[in-house]
Scaffold this motif. Structure first.
Motif, PDB file in Angstrom:
ATOM      1  N   ALA A 275       0.831  -1.208   0.000  1.00 30.76           N
ATOM      2  CA  ALA A 275       0.000   0.000   0.000  1.00 30.76           C
ATOM      3  C   ALA A 275       0.863   1.254   0.000  1.00 30.76           C
ATOM      4  O   ALA A 275       0.570   2.228  -0.717  1.00 30.76           O
ATOM      5  CB  ALA A 275      -0.934  -0.011   1.205  1.00 30.76           C
ATOM      6  N   ALA A 276       1.955   1.241   0.779  1.00 30.08           N
ATOM      7  CA  ALA A 276       2.838   2.404   0.843  1.00 30.08           C
ATOM      8  C   ALA A 276       3.530   2.650  -0.496  1.00 30.08           C
ATOM      9  O   ALA A 276       3.645   3.799  -0.953  1.00 30.08           O
ATOM     10  CB  ALA A 276       3.870   2.204   1.955  1.00 30.08           C
ATOM     11  N   TYR A 277       3.991   1.580  -1.154  1.00 29.82           N
ATOM     12  CA  TYR A 277       4.630   1.729  -2.464  1.00 29.82           C
ATOM     13  C   TYR A 277       3.645   2.309  -3.475  1.00 29.82           C
ATOM     14  O   TYR A 277       3.993   3.208  -4.262  1.00 29.82           O
ATOM     15  CB  TYR A 277       5.153   0.376  -2.954  1.00 29.82           C
ATOM     16  N   LEU A 278       2.425   1.788  -3.482  1.00 30.18           N
ATOM     17  CA  LEU A 278       1.436   2.251  -4.449  1.00 30.18           C
ATOM     18  C   LEU A 278       1.124   3.733  -4.249  1.00 30.18           C
ATOM     19  O   LEU A 278       1.058   4.505  -5.225  1.00 30.18           O
ATOM     20  CB  LEU A 278       0.162   1.415  -4.319  1.00 30.18           C
ATOM     21  N   LEU A 279       0.963   4.150  -3.005  1.00 25.18           N
ATOM     22  CA  LEU A 279       0.677   5.553  -2.729  1.00 25.18           C
ATOM     23  C   LEU A 279       1.854   6.445  -3.132  1.00 25.18           C
ATOM     24  O   LEU A 279       1.658   7.550  -3.646  1.00 25.18           O
ATOM     25  CB  LEU A 279       0.361   5.746  -1.250  1.00 25.18           C
TER      26      LEU A 279
ATOM     27  N   LEU B 100       4.054  10.831   3.808  1.00 27.27           N
ATOM     28  CA  LEU B 100       3.353   9.731   4.450  1.00 27.27           C
ATOM     29  C   LEU B 100       4.032   8.393   4.216  1.00 27.27           C
ATOM     30  O   LEU B 100       4.026   7.518   5.091  1.00 27.27           O
ATOM     31  CB  LEU B 100       1.911   9.676   3.925  1.00 27.27           C
ATOM     32  N   THR B 101       4.640   8.223   3.034  1.00 26.07           N
ATOM     33  CA  THR B 101       5.105   6.891   2.638  1.00 26.07           C
ATOM     34  C   THR B 101       6.590   6.633   2.823  1.00 26.07           C
ATOM     35  O   THR B 101       6.976   5.520   3.193  1.00 26.07           O
ATOM     36  CB  THR B 101       4.756   6.628   1.162  1.00 26.07           C
TER      37      THR B 101
ATOM     38  N   GLY C 219       9.631  -2.443  -7.594  1.00 26.74           N
ATOM     39  CA  GLY C 219       9.672  -2.779  -6.174  1.00 26.74           C
ATOM     40  C   GLY C 219       8.359  -3.356  -5.679  1.00 26.74           C
ATOM     41  O   GLY C 219       8.342  -4.291  -4.877  1.00 26.74           O
ATOM     42  N   LEU C 220       7.256  -2.809  -6.169  1.00 27.02           N
ATOM     43  CA  LEU C 220       5.938  -3.319  -5.795  1.00 27.02           C
ATOM     44  C   LEU C 220       5.751  -4.754  -6.256  1.00 27.02           C
ATOM     45  O   LEU C 220       5.181  -5.589  -5.535  1.00 27.02           O
ATOM     46  CB  LEU C 220       4.857  -2.413  -6.402  1.00 27.02           C
TER      47      LEU C 220
END
Length: 384
Positions: free
Chosen positions: A270-274, A300-301, A367-368
Motif C-alpha cells: 500500500a505504501a509503495y502504491l501511494l 506519508l510513505t 519494487g511493488l
C-alpha cells in the motif's frame, strides 16, 4: 526517555544535518550560485557518506563500540552543519555533505539498532514507529527554521542558526540513551529463528528496498526545486517541504497500526502504491493541489517504508537484525547516490524533472512487484 532520545537524534542527524539542505537549496541557488547539477552532486556526496557509514555498521559487532560511534555521529552532525556556512566552496560543501552522511548513518542505523536492542532487553514491543517520527519532526523543524529566518538573514546566517539548534538537540539525544551494557543481556537460546524467511525472500526484499531508495532520493533532494519549476507555484517550494514533514511525523506510528491488522507485506505494498501516485502527480499536473497531495503522499510513505522494512527485519531476523538492516541499506544507499546525481544532470540538460520522475515511478513499480512475489513465498510457506 529512551524513545525520546532516539527522536532527538533523528531530528539532529536527519532533520538538521541531512534534510535542512533541501529547503536551503532554494536560497543557496540564487545567493551562492548553486546550479541543479552541483545540487545533485552535493546530495550524491551526502548519500555516499551515508553508504560508507552503513558499510562500517555491517562490520561492527560490539555494542559498546556502536554506542561510542553513535555519539561521535551526533557531534559530527553539528560540526558538518557549521561547515556549510564557512565559505562558498564546492569542495568544503562536498566534504560537509559526505561527513553529514556518516552522521546520518550513525543516527539512523546505529541509533535504531541500539534502541531496538534496548526495547527487546526490557520487554517492550519491538516497534520503531515512535522512534522514526523524529524524522518527520526534523523535516518540519528544519524547514520552519529555514523559511522563518530567510527574511532576516542570508544563507550563511541560516546555517549558523541550524548549527545552534543542532547543538541543543544533541544534549537529550546523548544523555537520555543508556549505555548498552545496562539491562539484561539477550540470551541466544531465547531468540526464535523459526520465522526466518528463505534467502530468495531476502533478495526480493533487498531489490524492493533498492527501488524505494530511488523514490526517496529524488523527492528528498528536489521536492523544493520541482515545485519551484512549476510556472504557477513559484515561491511554494518551502511550503511543500513542510507538508512532507507534517505528513512524515505521524506516518511511522500510523503504518505500525496498519501493519498490525494487514501484516507488513500488504502494508508495504500500500505504501509503495501511494508513493507511485505521489511521484506521478507533479508530472500529470502543475496545479497547487497536485503539488500538495504529492508532497503529503511522499511524506506519508517514505519514512513509513523505512520503518516497516527495518521493523520487519527485526521481527523476521531476531538473531542478527543490525546486519540485515545494514545489508538492505547498502542498496538503499546506492540508489541515493545515483539518483540525485543523474536527476540533477538531466534537469540541467532538459530544464525539467519530469523524465526523472517517470523513471522513478517505473522503478517503484518494480519494487511493488517484488513485494508481491514475497507475499506469494510467505503464503506458500504458511500453507505447507
Amino acid at each position: 526517555m529512551v524513545l525520546a532520545s532516539g527522536i532527538f537524534a533523528l531530528v539532529l542527524t536527519m532533520g538538521v544535518a541531512r534534510f535542512a539542505y533541501t529547503p536551503m537549496l532554494a536560497y543557496m541557488q540564487p545567493q551562492a550560485g548553486i546550479e541543479d547539477d552541483l545540487a545533485g552532486w552535493l546530495a550524491g556526496w551526502n548519500y555516499l557518506g551515508y553508504l560508507s557509514g552503513v558499510l562500517l555498521v555491517t562490520r561492527l559487532k560490539d555494542l559498546m563500540l556502536k554506542d561510542r560511534l553513535y555519539r561521535i555521529g551526533l557531534a559530527l552532525a553539528v560540526v558538518t552543519t557549521a561547515m556549510m556556512a564557512l565559505a562558498e566552496s564546492p569542495l568544503l560543501w562536498s566534504t560537509s555533505r559526505f561527513l553529514a552522511g556518516l552522521s546520518t548513518a550513525a543516527g539512523l542505523m546505529l541509533g535504531s539498532g541500539l534502541i531496538l536492542n534496548w526495547l527487546i532487553r526490557h520487554g517492550h514491543r519491538s516497534e520503531l514507529g515512535v522512534h522514526f517520527s523524529g524524522l518527520g519532526i526534523g523535516i518540519v523543524l528544519s524547514g520552519l527554521l529555514v523559511e522563518l529566518t530567510a527574511p532576516l538573514t542570508d544563507w550563511r546566517g541560516q546555517w549558523w542558526l541550524l548549527t545552534l539548534v543542532g547543538a541543543l538537540l544533541m544534549v537529550p539525544a546523548w544523555r537520555w540513551l543508556p549505555r548498552p551494557d545496562q539491562g539484561t543481556p539477550l540470551a541466544m537460546h531465547s531468540v526464535d529463528t523459526s520465522n526466518q524467511p528463505p534467502l530468495r525472500w531476502l533478495w526480493l526484499l533487498q531489490t524492493a528496498y533498492l527501488c524505494a531508495g530511488f523514490g526517496y532520493a529524488i523527492n528528498a533532494t528536489f521536492t523544493v526545486l520541482i515545485t519551484e519549476q512549476q510556472p504557477n507555484l513559484t515561491g511554494q517550494g518551502g511550503l511543500m517541504w513542510l507538508l512532507v514533514g507534517l505528513a512524515a511525523a505521524p506516518a511511522p506510528i500510523l503504518w505500525d497500526r496498519v501493519a498490525r491488522h494487514l501484516g507488513y507485506l500488504r502494508t508495504l505494498q500500500a505504501a509503495y502504491l501511494l508513493q507511485i501516485v505521489g511521484i506521478l502527480l507533479p508530472v500529470l499536473s502543475g496545479s497547487l493541489m497536485a503539488a500538495v497531495v504529492g508532497s503529503l503522499l511522499f511524506g506519508l510513505t517514505f519514512i513509513g517504508i523505512v520503518s516497516l522494512v527495518l521493523t520487519m527485519v527485526g521481527v523476521r531476523f531476531p538473531a542478527y537484525p543490525a546486519q540485515i538492516m545494514a545489508r538492505l541499506t547498502l542498496g538503499y544507499g546506492l540508489a541515493q547516490i545515483v539518483a540525485p546525481v543523474a536527476a540533477g544532470e538531466l534537469s540541467e540538460f532538459t530544464g525539467t524533472f519530469n523524465g526523472s520522475l517517470l523513471t522513478i515511478a517505473a522503478i517503484m513499480l518494480l519494487g511493488l512487484l517484488c513485494l508481491s512475489a514475497m507475499r506469494r513465498i510467505t503464503t506458500r510457506r504458511q500453507t505447507n
